[in-house]
Structures are given as structure tokens and as C-alpha cells.
Design an enzyme around this catalytic site. Structure first.
Site, PDB file in Angstrom:
ATOM      1  N   SER A   7      -2.027  12.723 -17.402  1.00 33.93           N
ATOM      2  CA  SER A   7      -2.803  12.970 -16.182  1.00 33.93           C
ATOM      3  C   SER A   7      -4.216  13.378 -16.573  1.00 33.93           C
ATOM      4  O   SER A   7      -4.416  14.402 -17.237  1.00 33.93           O
ATOM      5  CB  SER A   7      -2.162  14.104 -15.369  1.00 33.93           C
ATOM      6  OG  SER A   7      -3.030  14.469 -14.318  1.00 33.93           O
ATOM      7  N   HIS A  32      -2.453   8.471 -15.502  1.00 37.77           N
ATOM      8  CA  HIS A  32      -2.242   9.032 -14.165  1.00 37.77           C
ATOM      9  C   HIS A  32      -3.554   9.607 -13.646  1.00 37.77           C
ATOM     10  O   HIS A  32      -4.165  10.477 -14.297  1.00 37.77           O
ATOM     11  CB  HIS A  32      -1.178  10.128 -14.247  1.00 37.77           C
ATOM     12  CG  HIS A  32      -0.760  10.691 -12.933  1.00 37.77           C
ATOM     13  ND1 HIS A  32       0.145  10.065 -12.097  1.00 37.77           N
ATOM     14  CD2 HIS A  32      -1.134  11.834 -12.300  1.00 37.77           C
ATOM     15  CE1 HIS A  32       0.323  10.816 -11.010  1.00 37.77           C
ATOM     16  NE2 HIS A  32      -0.439  11.889 -11.114  1.00 37.77           N
ATOM     17  N   ASP A  34      -5.294  11.549 -10.549  1.00 42.80           N
ATOM     18  CA  ASP A  34      -5.060  12.353  -9.344  1.00 42.80           C
ATOM     19  C   ASP A  34      -6.243  12.256  -8.409  1.00 42.80           C
ATOM     20  O   ASP A  34      -7.379  12.449  -8.832  1.00 42.80           O
ATOM     21  CB  ASP A  34      -4.840  13.816  -9.729  1.00 42.80           C
ATOM     22  CG  ASP A  34      -3.494  14.009 -10.397  1.00 42.80           C
ATOM     23  OD1 ASP A  34      -3.438  14.644 -11.458  1.00 42.80           O
ATOM     24  OD2 ASP A  34      -2.507  13.497  -9.850  1.00 42.80           O
ATOM     25  N   MET A  36      -7.654  13.888  -4.900  1.00 43.15           N
ATOM     26  CA  MET A  36      -7.403  15.030  -4.015  1.00 43.15           C
ATOM     27  C   MET A  36      -8.516  15.126  -2.979  1.00 43.15           C
ATOM     28  O   MET A  36      -9.688  14.916  -3.304  1.00 43.15           O
ATOM     29  CB  MET A  36      -7.357  16.327  -4.845  1.00 43.15           C
ATOM     30  CG  MET A  36      -6.291  16.292  -5.923  1.00 43.15           C
ATOM     31  SD  MET A  36      -6.258  17.860  -6.823  1.00 43.15           S
ATOM     32  CE  MET A  36      -5.055  17.477  -8.089  1.00 43.15           C
ATOM     33  N   HIS A  65      -2.498   8.560  -7.865  1.00 44.47           N
ATOM     34  CA  HIS A  65      -1.700   9.487  -7.047  1.00 44.47           C
ATOM     35  C   HIS A  65      -2.587  10.059  -5.951  1.00 44.47           C
ATOM     36  O   HIS A  65      -3.455  10.889  -6.221  1.00 44.47           O
ATOM     37  CB  HIS A  65      -1.174  10.589  -7.984  1.00 44.47           C
ATOM     38  CG  HIS A  65      -0.419  11.673  -7.307  1.00 44.47           C
ATOM     39  ND1 HIS A  65      -0.165  12.878  -7.930  1.00 44.47           N
ATOM     40  CD2 HIS A  65       0.138  11.770  -6.083  1.00 44.47           C
ATOM     41  CE1 HIS A  65       0.522  13.659  -7.118  1.00 44.47           C
ATOM     42  NE2 HIS A  65       0.718  13.015  -5.985  1.00 44.47           N
ATOM     43  N   MET A  67      -3.284  12.431  -3.259  1.00 43.05           N
ATOM     44  CA  MET A  67      -2.914  13.686  -2.605  1.00 43.05           C
ATOM     45  C   MET A  67      -3.895  13.869  -1.442  1.00 43.05           C
ATOM     46  O   MET A  67      -4.864  14.635  -1.510  1.00 43.05           O
ATOM     47  CB  MET A  67      -2.986  14.847  -3.604  1.00 43.05           C
ATOM     48  CG  MET A  67      -1.826  14.820  -4.570  1.00 43.05           C
ATOM     49  SD  MET A  67      -2.061  15.866  -6.004  1.00 43.05           S
ATOM     50  CE  MET A  67      -2.933  14.725  -7.051  1.00 43.05           C
ATOM     51  N   MET A 136       7.380  15.450  -7.171  1.00 42.11           N
ATOM     52  CA  MET A 136       6.472  16.452  -7.741  1.00 42.11           C
ATOM     53  C   MET A 136       7.280  17.614  -8.298  1.00 42.11           C
ATOM     54  O   MET A 136       8.158  18.150  -7.614  1.00 42.11           O
ATOM     55  CB  MET A 136       5.518  16.976  -6.668  1.00 42.11           C
ATOM     56  CG  MET A 136       4.457  15.984  -6.212  1.00 42.11           C
ATOM     57  SD  MET A 136       3.439  15.396  -7.551  1.00 42.11           S
ATOM     58  CE  MET A 136       2.570  16.897  -8.014  1.00 42.11           C
ATOM     59  N   ASP A 170       6.001  14.830 -11.997  1.00 45.37           N
ATOM     60  CA  ASP A 170       4.590  15.135 -12.224  1.00 45.37           C
ATOM     61  C   ASP A 170       4.309  16.617 -12.033  1.00 45.37           C
ATOM     62  O   ASP A 170       4.485  17.145 -10.938  1.00 45.37           O
ATOM     63  CB  ASP A 170       3.793  14.303 -11.195  1.00 45.37           C
ATOM     64  CG  ASP A 170       2.317  14.543 -11.247  1.00 45.37           C
ATOM     65  OD1 ASP A 170       1.626  14.069 -10.326  1.00 45.37           O
ATOM     66  OD2 ASP A 170       1.837  15.209 -12.192  1.00 45.37           O
TER      67      ASP A 170
HETATM   68  C1  DX5 Z   1      -1.043  18.158  -9.824  1.00 46.37           C
HETATM   69  C2  DX5 Z   1      -1.199  16.766 -10.394  1.00 46.37           C
HETATM   70  C3  DX5 Z   1      -0.590  16.621 -11.781  1.00 46.37           C
HETATM   71  C4  DX5 Z   1      -1.209  17.492 -12.832  1.00 46.37           C
HETATM   72  C5  DX5 Z   1      -0.401  17.434 -14.114  1.00 46.37           C
HETATM   73  O1  DX5 Z   1      -1.310  18.116  -8.447  1.00 46.37           O
HETATM   74  O2  DX5 Z   1      -0.568  15.826  -9.551  1.00 46.37           O
HETATM   75  O3  DX5 Z   1      -0.729  15.257 -12.189  1.00 46.37           O
HETATM   76  O4  DX5 Z   1      -2.473  17.082 -13.113  1.00 46.37           O
HETATM   77  O5  DX5 Z   1       0.023  18.681 -14.333  1.00 46.37           O
HETATM   78  P1  DX5 Z   1       0.247  19.336 -15.785  1.00 46.37           P
HETATM   79  O6  DX5 Z   1      -1.102  19.619 -16.379  1.00 46.37           O
HETATM   80  O7  DX5 Z   1       1.030  20.573 -15.471  1.00 46.37           O
HETATM   81  O8  DX5 Z   1       1.018  18.327 -16.610  1.00 46.37           O
HETATM   82 ZN    ZN Z   2      -0.475  13.683 -10.070  1.00 49.11          ZN
END
Ligand code: DX5
Ligand code: ZN
Length: 220
Positions: A7, A32, A34, A36, A65, A67, A136, A170
Site C-alpha cells: 500500500s 495498492h 488508497d 480517500m 481502493h 474510500m 478491511m 487490508d
Molecule cells: C487504510 C488503508 C490501508 C493501509 C495499509 O485505510 O486502506 O491500505 O494503507 O495499512 P498498513 O500500513 O497497516 O499495512
Molecule cells: Zn487500502
């Protein structure tokens, strides 16, 4: 073989190209990303331009992903930017079924995610429309949190209920808690902190690639 998806939320944003190159050269399977919106989660991260530049620069599956409360507002942008998987949240304020169909029609993997506190029931109506279910293992919004131990049971419930697509987890995943997730039926492990903070990423990825579901061990 379990897929490893670093990620980039855990990468150094000032040295993103360096960190992504390190992950790709270390043998990760997916990347990955993210996204947001500071509304669905109390944080803001990444946009379609980052996905476009990653697509232009690296040959790696881009696992995006969303969010977001209104994922439909940016779905087209992420599809044209080059996302290979596009995952929306079942808790979002949108028509998940219609959006999953739209994403799949673009020829990319349509993913549906649920937070730790959302029961598996929430994804069962979409089994035929989702290529991937993202369970999650932390409350979404930030990296570096502790894995929620109730989630492996939820993954097993989704598998036992007949979902034959990919199951991804994740948040808070590391080598000590990954085996239980694999034994529950996991296919893709998203790892941010554990991967980017290790000295030798390639060794860790090789070890994870050798991890098998325990039940299968008797077959081999
Ligand atoms: C959290 C994200 C995850 C995060 C990974 O909302 O979706 O992808 O970045 O988390 P860690 O660093 O705990 O692996
Ligand atoms: Zn994620």
C-alpha cells in the site's frame, strides 16, 4: 500463491517513485493505491493523476481502493487513468450493484469492500457482481493500525457462503498474523507499514509467496 500488494500510503510521498520501484523490483504482485475523500474516512489521499503516472511508469497491477462516500464521481477518471482493480465500499452512499457492473464493463476487476464492523451479510447480495471482496482488517483511513482479529472469521464466512472470486484483506497485516488470514481463504494481502518498514522487502515477499493455506499442506 498469495498475492502481495504494497500500500503506497506507507511509502514516502516525497520519494514515491523510489519506493514504488523498490516494491516492484522486490517482486510484489499488485500495487495498492488508497483514495480517500476526507468524508467517508477522516483523511485525504491520492487522485487519478497518481494512478495515470504509475501506469505510465511501472508495469504492475494497480489495485485502487476508493474510500469515498460518492465513488461514482471518480470511477470514470480512475478507469481511464489505468486502474486494474477498482474497489468501492458497501457502506458508501451509492448504488453498489450498478457501479460494480459499470467497473466490470470497463474490463477491470470490480471490488467491494467492507469495514471491520460491517457484517459479511452486506456483501452476499453482490457475489455475482464482484470479482473481489476486500475485507478491511482495520478501520479505513490510516496505515499503521492493529489488525482486527474478528476479520479472519468473516473471510471464512464469505468463502463458506460460496464466494468464488478473490478475497483481499487490508490493514495491520504482517508476517505473524498473515497465516490465519490465508487459512481463512485469503488471496491478496495488502501490506503498507510491514513492507515499507522492512530492510529486505524481497526476502519478505519471497517468504509470503511460500505461505500456503494449512489445510492444503496435506495435499502437497
Ligand atoms: C487504510 C488503508 C490501508 C493501509 C495499509 O485505510 O486502506 O491500505 O494503507 O495499512 P498498513 O500500513 O497497516 O499495512
Ligand atoms: Zn487500502
Amino acid at each position: 500463491m498469495i498475492k502481495v500488494a504494497p500500500s503506497i500510503l506507507a511509502a514516502d510521498p516525497i520519494n514515491l517513485e523510489r519506493d514504488v520501484r523498490r516494491a516492484v523490483e522486490a517482486g510484489c504482485d499488485w500495487l495498492h493505491i488508497d483514495v480517500m475523500d476526507a468524508h467517508f474516512v477522516p483523511n485525504l489521499a491520492y487522485n487519478p493523476d497518481i494512478v495515470r503516472r504509475l501506469k505510465e511508469t511501472f508495469d504492475i497491477h494497480l489495485d485502487v481502493h476508493l474510500m469515498m462516500d460518492r465513488p461514482e464521481t471518480l470511477t470514470e477518471s480512475f478507469i481511464s487513468a489505468g486502474a486494474d482493480t477498482l474497489t468501492i465500499h458497501a457502506e458508501a452512499d451509492t448504488d453498489a450493484g450498478a457501479l460494480l457492473d459499470r467497473i466490470r464493463k470497463a474490463g477491470i476487476l470490480a471490488g467491494l469492500s467492507i469495514k471491520p464492523g460491517t457484517p459479511a451479510e452486506a456483501v452476499k447480495p453482490y457475489f455475482d457482481q464482484a470479482d473481489l471482496i476486500l475485507a478491511m482488517t482495520v478501520e479505513p483511513g490510516f496505515g499503521g493500525q492493529k489488525l482486527d482479529r474478528s476479520v479472519p472469521g468473516k473471510i471464512r464466512e464469505i468463502r463458506d457462503a460460496g464466494f468464488s472470486g478473490l478475497i483481499e484483506a487490508d490493514g495491520g497485516i504482517n508476517e505473524t498474523n498473515l497465516q490465519e488470514l490465508i487459512d481463512s481463504g485469503l488471496d491478496v494481502a495488502v501490506m503498507g507499514t510491514a513492507l515499507f518498514h522492512t530492510a529486505d522487502m524481497a526476502d519478505m515477499i519471497r517468504r509470503i509467496h511460500r505461505m500456503k493455506m494449512k489445510a492444503n499442506r496435506t495435499e502437497t
